[in-house]
Scaffold this active site. Structure first.
Site, PDB file in Angstrom:
ATOM      1  N   GLU A  57       0.867  -1.179   0.000  1.00  8.73           N
ATOM      2  CA  GLU A  57       0.000   0.000   0.000  1.00  8.73           C
ATOM      3  C   GLU A  57       0.902   1.226   0.000  1.00  8.73           C
ATOM      4  O   GLU A  57       1.989   1.216   0.599  1.00  8.73           O
ATOM      5  CB  GLU A  57      -0.902   0.011   1.239  1.00  8.73           C
ATOM      6  CG  GLU A  57      -1.755   1.278   1.316  1.00  8.73           C
ATOM      7  CD  GLU A  57      -2.900   1.209   2.322  1.00  8.73           C
ATOM      8  OE1 GLU A  57      -2.843   0.358   3.224  1.00  8.73           O
ATOM      9  OE2 GLU A  57      -3.842   2.008   2.183  1.00  8.73           O
ATOM     10  N   CYS A 111      -6.596   0.775   2.691  1.00 14.32           N
ATOM     11  CA  CYS A 111      -7.612   1.836   2.683  1.00 14.32           C
ATOM     12  C   CYS A 111      -7.472   2.761   1.490  1.00 14.32           C
ATOM     13  O   CYS A 111      -8.422   3.472   1.131  1.00 14.32           O
ATOM     14  CB  CYS A 111      -7.526   2.649   3.969  1.00 14.32           C
ATOM     15  SG  CYS A 111      -8.025   1.741   5.417  1.00 14.32           S
ATOM     16  N   ASN A 139     -11.812  -3.328  -0.203  1.00 14.70           N
ATOM     17  CA  ASN A 139     -10.702  -3.630   0.705  1.00 14.70           C
ATOM     18  C   ASN A 139     -11.234  -4.178   2.021  1.00 14.70           C
ATOM     19  O   ASN A 139     -11.490  -5.352   2.165  1.00 14.70           O
ATOM     20  CB  ASN A 139      -9.851  -2.375   0.918  1.00 14.70           C
ATOM     21  CG  ASN A 139      -8.836  -2.562   2.025  1.00 14.70           C
ATOM     22  OD1 ASN A 139      -8.167  -3.587   2.072  1.00 14.70           O
ATOM     23  ND2 ASN A 139      -8.744  -1.621   2.934  1.00 14.70           N
ATOM     24  N   GLU A 140     -11.436  -3.285   2.960  1.00 12.73           N
ATOM     25  CA  GLU A 140     -11.825  -3.721   4.311  1.00 12.73           C
ATOM     26  C   GLU A 140     -13.247  -3.205   4.533  1.00 12.73           C
ATOM     27  O   GLU A 140     -13.440  -2.166   5.137  1.00 12.73           O
ATOM     28  CB  GLU A 140     -10.842  -3.084   5.288  1.00 12.73           C
ATOM     29  CG  GLU A 140     -10.847  -3.637   6.663  1.00 12.73           C
ATOM     30  CD  GLU A 140      -9.718  -3.021   7.486  1.00 12.73           C
ATOM     31  OE1 GLU A 140      -9.771  -1.802   7.744  1.00 12.73           O
ATOM     32  OE2 GLU A 140      -8.779  -3.743   7.859  1.00 12.73           O
TER      33      GLU A 140
END
Ligand code: AHR
Length: 666
Positions: free
Chosen positions: A60, A254, A385-386
């Site tokens: 990331e 994120c 993603n999350e």
């Protein structure tokens, strides 16, 4: 005979069973506390196949991972597109020099890169700007640095003077360029610094009166990964290559989601000419008020093409994660309405075509135009993603339907939320099971105890349901998001213990990656991280070496274990075994986080004989707080030793505070 599936049994039932049956089975070995722990490896009962891409990495752009990190550009804000157009630049008006700096946007060299710098020199004393780089510029004596800039002379005939200065103010190299073009043109030259400096600066000066426009002022080391112009930092990619990762997850994290949807990561805007890749503020610029990074932006010089290329270079499967129509749920949680999700789904479909499609297709043609005619063999994509709750499930369902209809063989990664066992997690799993999701991404940032205690987490997962991707995990020596978290040996051993559980359950766990990957020592927002850098150096943490020991000793099939440890309290030994079928070797991983060495009596059940060429690869420290650093990059790193084994039954002592990998050729 009792078959305890592995060391460190957590569940009461298993403990009772162990106690009831163990002594009968192992009486000769278990006469007192000092007796060795018996570990039986059933070499003749191979279990699940291990995914060749099991151990991967999570990339990331956090902690200056891409801009200021992997992407080797040394000039910050090269295109003057930061909202504060001169951020990273400072005026140089030594002595009686006179002039003006201004930012313009009319008649740019490229309409996608609107802003440019105008330098107007009003005296014969050099006047111009300095760029500070990303916390300085790392340059090495003896190496060559490619300068380039879009230049347009407006008035006069000034000479362009380029200079490299050390942090202490020593001139490291200087080049003069005369006859500047009157129309926008890319001007290039090479600088050769006479000293090494990790915080150098670049000066761009006009000598003599006149006005000149500048854009895309760039300085790149010629020595990049594979020496590609405008490429990646060779030492950082090498660290990844040395891990032999099965996959690279990118671009996050994120960052995929964005704090708002218009700041999300959009892969289509990261391909093609670098000057046309529109800048986006990095969400880690402002996410943590206690670690602000006001100069952190995404130039996308490292874009999706470069990610795919890097994966190919290092033999890793690409695993792109795409926005699913949801901004970060820790931030705005903005949602794209379900009936407008087509653009997002289109992005996913087009990405598969970009990666794999023939050069005759729309997106395959764009890949080919960037120099890669062949497919990148993309096999999986992450949807979101999350993410969590119903909003995610209903969006995932739409992606699932559309992608499976066109590309049934592409594996889809879905999200189980940010924690490994909370309400959101428990909501997601049954829904994803119902939807027949392929692989579910679980995340866990917790203290080392959690990792030690959860080595049996996957023993009870249904191997017929969706598989698991442990997509983000790292032991936190303090607590999540604390700046006090350290990459110490205790955390590394906790992760190693946990990984034995992932490995033993390879029938369920398809992939795993530690997170985050990179951090710049002067510019990080999040800790711990697998690899730390400054502008010239890089080092792997003990956690890095744990990952390396697993990925380089992956094996092909799981071998069941029986272990004589009879309670959770004294089972401070963690183990798993696999077989490398090509080499016909048993690979046993043993983790001992205690201050005492641990005697083990190993029985390779089913093996007729062993070759006298066994080795032990040992990662060991003196204290649980041991760490590596820029000054001591390999303080805690593995070393290999030959061990004498003549029979399939042998004794060995697992050193204190260590992870050991025994490779025994049969
Ligand atoms: O790894 C750092 C962050 O932790 C990731 O961006 C996010 O997915 C998780 O919350």
């Amino acid at each position: 005979m009792i078959l305890t599936p592995a060391c460190h049994i957590q569940f009461a039932l298993q403990l009772i069973l162990q106690r009831l049956f163990f002594f009968a089975a192992f009486l000769p070995f278990h006469l007192g506390a000092a007796e060795p722990t018996t570990i039986i490896v059933q070499t003749d009962k191979p279990g699940a196949h291990i995914n060749p891409a099991m151990w991967g990495v999570f990339f990331e752009d956090i902690n200056f991972g891409a801009d200021g990190g992997l992407y080797a550009e040394l000039v910050k804000n090269r295109g003057f597109e930061f909202p504060d157009s001169l951020m990273g630049w400072s005026k140089l008006a030594p002595g009686i020099a006179k002039g003006h700096l201004s930012i313009h946007d009319e008649n740019p060299f490229n309409s996608a890169n609107q802003h440019y710098l105008q330098i107007e020199s009003e005296s014969n004393v050099p006047f111009g700007v300095a760029n500070e780089g990303f916390r300085g510029m790392g340059i090495r004596k003896g190496e060559a640095y490619d300068f380039s800039a879009q230049i347009r002379k407006v008035t006069g005939s000034p000479v362009l003077r380029l200079e490299l200065y050390s942090a202490q103010g020593a001139l490291l190299d200087s080049v003069r360029l005369t006859e500047l073009p009157s129309e926008w043109k890319k001007v290039t030259t090479i600088l050769h610094p006479n000293e090494t400096d990790s915080r150098a600066k670049l000066y761009v000066l006009l000598e003599g009166k006149g006005t000149v426009d500048f854009d895309m002022i760039s300085l790149f080391p010629e020595h990049t990964w594979k020496n590609r112009p405008g490429g990646l930092r060779a030492d950082m990619v090498q660290m990844l290559a040395d891990l032999k990762p099965g996959f690279v997850r990118f671009p996050g994290g994120c960052i995929v989601e964005g704090s708002e949807l218009d700041r999300r990561y959009q892969w289509k805007k990261t391909i093609g000419a670098v000057e046309e890749r529109a800048l986006v503020i990095n969400r880690w610029n402002y996410e943590f008020l206690h670690r602000p990074a006001p100069d952190y932006f995404q130039s996308f010089g490292l874009g999706f093409f470069e990610f795919f290329q890097m994966c190919e270079d290092i033999g890793a499967e690409p695993l792109p994660i795409l926005n699913c129509g949801m901004a970060c749920q820790f931030n705005s949680g903005q949602l794209c309405p379900l009936d407008q999700l087509d653009t997002y789904i289109r992005d996913a479909l087009d990405l598969i075509e970009f990666a794999n499609g023939p050069a005759l297709t729309t997106w395959g043609a764009k890949r080919a135009a960037m120099g890669h005619l062949e497919s990148f063999h993309l096999k999986m994509i992450g949807i979101g993603n999350e993410q969590w709750d119903e909003q995610y499930i209903e969006r995932y369902a739409k992606f699932h339907k559309a992608l499976k209809a066109k590309y049934p063989d592409i594996q889809l990664i879905s999200s189980a939320g940010p924690l490994p066992d909370d309400r959101r997690f428990k909501f997601a799993w049954p829904k994803l099971r119902e939807l027949k999701a392929d692989i579910v991404d679980e995340h866990c940032y917790a203290n080392p105890e959690w990792f030690f205690k959860n080595t049996h987490r996957y023993d009870d997962y249904d191997s017929n349901g969706p598989k698991v991707f442990m997509g983000e995990y790292a032991a936190q020596s303090d607590k999540v998001v604390s700046v006090k978290n350290r990459n110490n040996l205790e955390c590394a051993l906790a992760e190693a213990a946990y990984m034995t559980g992932l490995e033993r359950n390879a029938a369920v766990v398809r992939m795993a990656s530690y997170a985050p990957l990179f951090a710049h020592v002067d510019a990080w927002q999040w800790t711990p991280n697998l690899i730390w850098t400054d502008n010239l150096r890089v080092f792997g943490t003990p956690n890095y070496y744990v990952q390396q020991l697993f990925s380089r000793n992956r094996g092909d099939v799981v071998l069941p274990l029986k272990c004589s440890l009879d309670s959770e309290t004294d089972s401070k030994l963690y183990a798993s075994a696999v077989k490398d079928e090509g080499k016909n070797e048993v690979i046993l991983k043993l983790i001992n986080p205690t201050p005492e060495s641990h005697e083990v009596a190993i029985q390779l059940e089913g093996a007729q004989s062993v070759k006298a060429a066994a080795i032990a690869i040992v990662l060991q420290g003196k204290k649980l707080i041991d760490e590596n650093s820029l000054g001591g990059p390999t303080n805690t790193s593995p070393h290999s030793i030959s061990i004498q084994i003549n029979l399939p039954n042998f004794h060995w002592s697992v050193p204190a505070f260590a992870m050991a990998v025994l490779r025994v050729p049969l």
